[in-house]
Write a protein that holds these residues in place. Structure first.
Motif, short mmCIF file in Angstrom:
data_model
loop_
_atom_site.label_atom_id
_atom_site.label_comp_id
_atom_site.label_asym_id
_atom_site.label_seq_id
_atom_site.Cartn_x
_atom_site.Cartn_y
_atom_site.Cartn_z
N ASN A 112 0.81 -1.20 -0.09
CA ASN A 112 -0.14 0.22 0.03
C ASN A 112 0.97 1.22 0.01
O ASN A 112 1.71 1.21 0.94
CB ASN A 112 -0.84 -0.21 1.25
CG ASN A 112 -1.95 -1.01 0.98
OD1 ASN A 112 -2.66 -0.90 0.08
ND2 ASN A 112 -2.38 -1.56 2.30
N THR A 139 0.77 5.36 0.27
CA THR A 139 -0.20 6.42 0.55
C THR A 139 0.54 7.53 0.56
O THR A 139 1.75 7.85 0.98
CB THR A 139 -0.63 6.23 2.29
OG1 THR A 139 0.46 5.94 3.11
CG2 THR A 139 -1.71 4.75 2.13
N VAL A 175 -11.11 11.00 3.75
CA VAL A 175 -10.92 9.95 2.84
C VAL A 175 -9.35 10.35 2.37
O VAL A 175 -9.22 11.30 1.95
CB VAL A 175 -12.03 9.81 1.53
CG1 VAL A 175 -11.64 8.71 0.62
CG2 VAL A 175 -13.31 9.58 2.08
N ARG A 176 -8.50 9.20 2.23
CA ARG A 176 -7.43 9.24 1.62
C ARG A 176 -7.16 8.38 0.52
O ARG A 176 -7.69 7.06 0.69
CB ARG A 176 -6.14 9.32 2.51
CG ARG A 176 -6.23 10.34 3.61
CD ARG A 176 -5.83 11.75 3.10
NE ARG A 176 -4.31 11.44 3.10
CZ ARG A 176 -3.60 12.76 2.70
NH1 ARG A 176 -4.29 13.86 2.50
NH2 ARG A 176 -2.28 12.73 2.38
N LYS A 197 -11.74 3.26 11.03
CA LYS A 197 -10.97 3.54 9.94
C LYS A 197 -10.96 2.20 9.04
O LYS A 197 -10.67 1.17 9.43
CB LYS A 197 -9.32 3.78 10.15
CG LYS A 197 -8.49 3.84 8.85
CD LYS A 197 -7.14 4.18 9.48
CE LYS A 197 -6.19 4.28 8.37
NZ LYS A 197 -4.75 4.35 9.03
N ALA A 198 -11.71 2.45 7.92
CA ALA A 198 -11.96 1.24 6.77
C ALA A 198 -10.61 1.19 5.74
O ALA A 198 -10.24 2.58 5.06
CB ALA A 198 -12.98 1.48 5.88
N LYS A 199 -9.76 0.32 5.59
CA LYS A 199 -8.90 0.05 4.78
C LYS A 199 -9.30 -0.53 3.52
O LYS A 199 -9.65 -1.87 3.65
CB LYS A 199 -7.47 -0.53 5.32
CG LYS A 199 -7.05 0.27 6.13
CD LYS A 199 -5.79 -0.42 6.85
CE LYS A 199 -5.06 0.38 7.74
NZ LYS A 199 -3.48 -0.09 8.07
N ASN A 249 -9.14 -2.20 -0.12
CA ASN A 249 -8.27 -2.34 -1.38
C ASN A 249 -9.13 -2.70 -2.61
O ASN A 249 -9.95 -3.64 -2.42
CB ASN A 249 -7.26 -3.69 -0.98
CG ASN A 249 -6.06 -3.07 -0.48
OD1 ASN A 249 -5.62 -1.94 -0.63
ND2 ASN A 249 -5.75 -3.76 0.52
N PHE A 300 -6.34 2.02 -3.45
CA PHE A 300 -6.09 1.89 -1.89
C PHE A 300 -7.02 3.07 -1.29
O PHE A 300 -6.53 4.32 -1.86
CB PHE A 300 -4.71 1.51 -1.45
CG PHE A 300 -4.73 1.90 0.16
CD1 PHE A 300 -5.46 0.72 0.83
CD2 PHE A 300 -3.93 2.62 1.00
CE1 PHE A 300 -5.45 0.84 2.18
CE2 PHE A 300 -3.86 2.49 2.01
CZ PHE A 300 -4.70 1.55 2.92
N GLU A 350 -8.42 4.84 2.08
CA GLU A 350 -8.39 4.78 3.44
C GLU A 350 -9.84 5.87 3.75
O GLU A 350 -9.83 7.07 3.49
CB GLU A 350 -7.36 5.45 4.41
CG GLU A 350 -6.01 4.50 4.42
CD GLU A 350 -5.26 5.20 4.96
OE1 GLU A 350 -4.42 4.89 5.82
OE2 GLU A 350 -4.45 6.18 4.23
N TRP A 379 -12.20 7.20 6.90
CA TRP A 379 -12.43 7.39 8.51
C TRP A 379 -14.24 7.54 8.54
O TRP A 379 -14.68 8.54 8.11
CB TRP A 379 -11.72 8.66 9.13
CG TRP A 379 -10.38 8.41 9.16
CD1 TRP A 379 -9.88 8.29 10.43
CD2 TRP A 379 -9.33 8.49 8.27
NE1 TRP A 379 -8.47 7.96 10.31
CE2 TRP A 379 -8.03 8.10 9.12
CE3 TRP A 379 -9.08 8.88 7.02
CZ2 TRP A 379 -6.95 8.08 8.35
CZ3 TRP A 379 -7.88 8.46 6.61
CH2 TRP A 379 -7.06 8.16 7.01
N GLU A 427 -10.64 -1.02 11.36
CA GLU A 427 -9.89 -1.03 12.82
C GLU A 427 -10.44 0.38 13.58
O GLU A 427 -10.76 1.29 12.83
CB GLU A 427 -8.66 -0.92 12.64
CG GLU A 427 -8.15 0.47 11.88
CD GLU A 427 -6.22 0.24 11.85
OE1 GLU A 427 -5.75 1.25 12.01
OE2 GLU A 427 -6.00 -0.51 11.25
#
Lengths: 87, 87
Positions: free
Chosen positions: A7, A9, A37-38, B3-5, B7, B42, B44, B46, B80
């Motif tokens: 990953n 980032t 969001v990232r 936090k959602a990761k 993919n 990817f 991320e 929140w 998480e």
């Protein structure tokens, strides 16, 4: 054979217009629970190596030399052993 | 706050020119141990939710409606719990 899940980032201090665009789109769709969001990149890499340390070294070098811009980006590598057929 | 990761990956049957380009570049750099590369996205996210199930529902809907093309892409979500300050 190892499979590296990488990953990449943007560092937190770097502006992320893609992430902002996703956030706005989600707000338009009514998902107000999303606060931030990232956006990043995800690379899967199948590496033919004898040991996990050797596979880690290849994945690390690939990130440092090719996949990630060290000024703007961080990366994380997760390795798992896979059967050669899985490639 | 969760936090959602997320993919997002191209399905195995879909051609991946970005992955091929990375693979070729790594070969040019001498990393012959790399056998196969797939490129994905990817994200991320929140999410302000009371329960993990609620956060999972928001992330799942975001993937299905916005982030992933269901014809060509698969996605995976890892959640998480994080402190609100971390956003």
């Amino acid at each position: 054979m190892y499979k590296a899940k990488i990953n990449v980032t943007l560092r937190p201090s770097i502006l992320d217009p893609q992430g902002k665009a996703i956030h706005h789109a989600l707000e338009s769709l009514g998902y107000d629970a999303v606060e931030h969001v990232r956006m990043g990149k995800f690379v899967e890499m199948w590496i033919d190596a004898e040991t996990e340390a050797a596979a880690q070294a290849v994945a690390q070098a690939a990130c440092e030399k090719l996949l990630a811009n060290p000024v703007m980006e961080d990366f994380s590598i997760v390795l798992e052993q896979v059967e050669p057929e899985a490639a």
